[in-house]
Structures are given as C-alpha cells and as structure tokens.
Design a protein around this motif. Structure first.
Motif, mmCIF file in Angstrom:
data_model
loop_
_atom_site.group_PDB
_atom_site.id
_atom_site.type_symbol
_atom_site.label_atom_id
_atom_site.label_comp_id
_atom_site.label_asym_id
_atom_site.label_seq_id
_atom_site.Cartn_x
_atom_site.Cartn_y
_atom_site.Cartn_z
ATOM 1 N N GLU A 104 16.298 43.884 -15.316
ATOM 2 C CA GLU A 104 16.599 45.150 -15.984
ATOM 3 C C GLU A 104 16.845 46.250 -14.959
ATOM 4 O O GLU A 104 17.772 47.047 -15.093
ATOM 5 N N GLU A 105 15.998 46.290 -13.907
ATOM 6 C CA GLU A 105 16.176 47.299 -12.855
ATOM 7 C C GLU A 105 17.491 47.084 -12.119
ATOM 8 O O GLU A 105 18.178 48.047 -11.768
ATOM 9 N N GLU A 106 17.857 45.816 -11.886
ATOM 10 C CA GLU A 106 19.129 45.518 -11.224
ATOM 11 C C GLU A 106 20.308 45.998 -12.070
ATOM 12 O O GLU A 106 21.276 46.552 -11.556
ATOM 13 N N GLU A 107 20.222 45.779 -13.379
ATOM 14 C CA GLU A 107 21.288 46.232 -14.282
ATOM 15 C C GLU A 107 21.428 47.755 -14.225
ATOM 16 O O GLU A 107 22.538 48.284 -14.148
ATOM 17 N N ALA A 113 23.313 49.415 -18.986
ATOM 18 C CA ALA A 113 22.085 49.400 -19.786
ATOM 19 C C ALA A 113 21.715 47.943 -20.049
ATOM 20 O O ALA A 113 22.529 47.195 -20.588
ATOM 21 N N PRO A 114 20.503 47.519 -19.667
ATOM 22 C CA PRO A 114 20.151 46.117 -19.841
ATOM 23 C C PRO A 114 19.902 45.718 -21.294
ATOM 24 O O PRO A 114 19.982 44.546 -21.636
ATOM 25 N N TRP A 115 19.617 46.689 -22.157
ATOM 26 C CA TRP A 115 19.399 46.396 -23.571
ATOM 27 C C TRP A 115 20.230 47.347 -24.407
ATOM 28 O O TRP A 115 20.497 48.464 -24.005
ATOM 29 N N GLU A 116 20.636 46.867 -25.574
ATOM 30 C CA GLU A 116 21.450 47.672 -26.493
ATOM 31 C C GLU A 116 20.832 47.646 -27.875
ATOM 32 O O GLU A 116 20.229 46.657 -28.281
ATOM 33 N N THR A 152 19.628 51.133 -23.582
ATOM 34 C CA THR A 152 18.250 51.480 -23.222
ATOM 35 C C THR A 152 17.863 50.760 -21.927
ATOM 36 O O THR A 152 18.492 49.769 -21.551
ATOM 37 N N ALA A 153 16.805 51.241 -21.302
ATOM 38 C CA ALA A 153 16.379 50.711 -20.005
ATOM 39 C C ALA A 153 15.471 49.495 -20.124
ATOM 40 O O ALA A 153 15.325 48.742 -19.177
ATOM 41 N N SER A 154 14.840 49.295 -21.280
ATOM 42 C CA SER A 154 13.931 48.157 -21.420
ATOM 43 C C SER A 154 13.965 47.644 -22.858
ATOM 44 O O SER A 154 14.402 48.347 -23.773
ATOM 45 N N LYS A 155 13.468 46.431 -23.019
ATOM 46 C CA LYS A 155 13.417 45.843 -24.351
ATOM 47 C C LYS A 155 12.491 46.643 -25.263
ATOM 48 O O LYS A 155 12.784 46.829 -26.442
ATOM 49 N N GLU A 174 25.629 43.561 -18.033
ATOM 50 C CA GLU A 174 26.322 42.390 -17.512
ATOM 51 C C GLU A 174 25.826 41.103 -18.136
ATOM 52 O O GLU A 174 26.516 40.107 -18.123
ATOM 53 N N LEU A 175 24.600 41.118 -18.697
ATOM 54 C CA LEU A 175 24.061 39.911 -19.306
ATOM 55 C C LEU A 175 24.954 39.426 -20.438
ATOM 56 O O LEU A 175 25.125 38.235 -20.635
ATOM 57 N N VAL A 176 25.556 40.343 -21.174
ATOM 58 C CA VAL A 176 26.461 39.965 -22.253
ATOM 59 C C VAL A 176 27.616 39.140 -21.697
ATOM 60 O O VAL A 176 28.030 38.141 -22.279
ATOM 61 N N TRP A 177 28.122 39.542 -20.538
ATOM 62 C CA TRP A 177 29.251 38.824 -19.946
ATOM 63 C C TRP A 177 28.848 37.461 -19.418
ATOM 64 O O TRP A 177 29.654 36.555 -19.337
#
Length: 198
Positions: A104-107, A113-116, A152-155, A174-177
């Motif tokens: 999450e910090e890397e994103e 944003a690591p979470w949507e 958002t920054a976290s789950k 980027e996780l989505v990709w």
C-alpha cells in the motif's frame, strides 16, 4: 515444528570449518553446553559467509547461542553473532530487521490509491455533490455520470468510507492492472447488471 527463532553468525576471518565444528567437532565447553540441547535438532544453513541456526523455542535458541559462542572461542574463529532473532509472521520479517514498506505504501509513493471505493448514486447531481464533498475531505475522486471511484490509503479507510457512502471496496492502483491487465473497465453493480445508464 516451526523454526521461529534463529541466530545469524557472520564469519569475518574466512574460516570455512565452522559448519563442520557445529556439526561434529564440539570442544569441551561447547559439548557441555550442548547437553541441554541433545533432545533437539537444530537446523543450520549457510549463505556465503553467514551461517544461520534455527530453533523452535526461544530457550533452545538462547542455549544454541551459548554453544556457538563457545565454539567460536575454542576455535579462535573471528565472527559476529546476532542476538537471538524472532520471526514476526504478520510482518514477514525477523525482529531485528527494519519493517519493510507495505504494498500500500509503495502504491502511494507511485501516486496510486491502493484501495478504491466504488459508489453508485441515484442521480448525476447527487454524484457531483458527493464527489465535491469527498474532494474537500482530501479523497481523490473520479466521477463518471452517477458513478464515483474514490481512492483511499488503506483497506480500513476504504471500508469505513464504503459504510459511510454505501459503496463497495476493491483493490485499486496498479494492483488492478496486475489482476486484470490492460482492462480499463470498472464494473459497477456486478456483472449481472444491464450496464445501461440510468
């Protein structure tokens, strides 16, 4: 048996026989100390100039540390030993290592944003009002017609926001990709919905 404890030994004088000494050539002091470990089997591995001794309890690792110090003294081997280290399963690291960055910090560092939270509103004006409100609160918002994607920054942040605005939480950035390569479509309402604008 889980080997959640270890000692790391870094040989500084190029002694290649330390592994053999630990395996069979214990001197008097080391052999005496090792008696308390006779019912245990300790895993030993080598990576270059570093040896690792693993144990299943802190007590066994502490006793092994004493044996290693005696072997080094008796053999005149110049080496440094770590304190007894403990594996932190939740953090995926040994306790003497600095905490690593979470994905999450890397994103966030890469501007993603690591979470949507995906939100479907009942009208275009309602979507615009909520988007403006969330933006004033500091959330990055993408608005399309009556649909919002809020980063958002976290789950935990995403779950709290989703409860507040009646949205759905999904991984973002980027996780989505990685999960759906080169797919720009964010599906609202599940795959069973008609997809027709309302």
């Amino acid at each position: 048996m889980s080997d959640d404890w270890r000692i790391r030994i870094t040989v500084t004088d190029g002694d290649d026989n330390l592994l053999d000494r630990l395996g069979s050539e214990l001197g008097d002091e080391a052999r005496e100390l090792a008696r308390e470990l006779k019912e245990r089997r300790l895993a030993v591995s080598r990576d270059g100039d570093e040896l690792f001794v693993y144990a299943d309890t802190q007590a066994a690792a502490t006793k092994a540390h004493d044996v290693i110090e005696a072997v080094l003294r008796e053999g005149g081997v110049h080496a440094t030993e770590s304190k007894v280290e403990h594996w932190l399963d939740e953090e995926d690291r040994w306790d003497d290592e600095p905490p690593g960055e979470t994905w999450e910090e890397e994103e966030l560092e890469h501007g993603h944003a690591p979470w949507e939270v995906r939100v479907t509103l009942s009208s275009h004006p309602e979507a615009r009002r909520l988007a403006e409100q969330l933006e004033t609160e500091g959330y990055p918002v993408v608005r399309h017609w009556k649909y919002l994607i809020v980063g958002t920054a976290s789950k935990e942040d995403a779950q709290a926001l989703a409860e507040r605005v009646h949205g759905e939480v999904e991984p973002g950035g980027e996780l989505v990709w990685e999960v759906l390569p080169e797919n720009p479509f964010a599906i609202f309402g599940g795959l069973g919905s008609s997809g027709a604008p309302g």
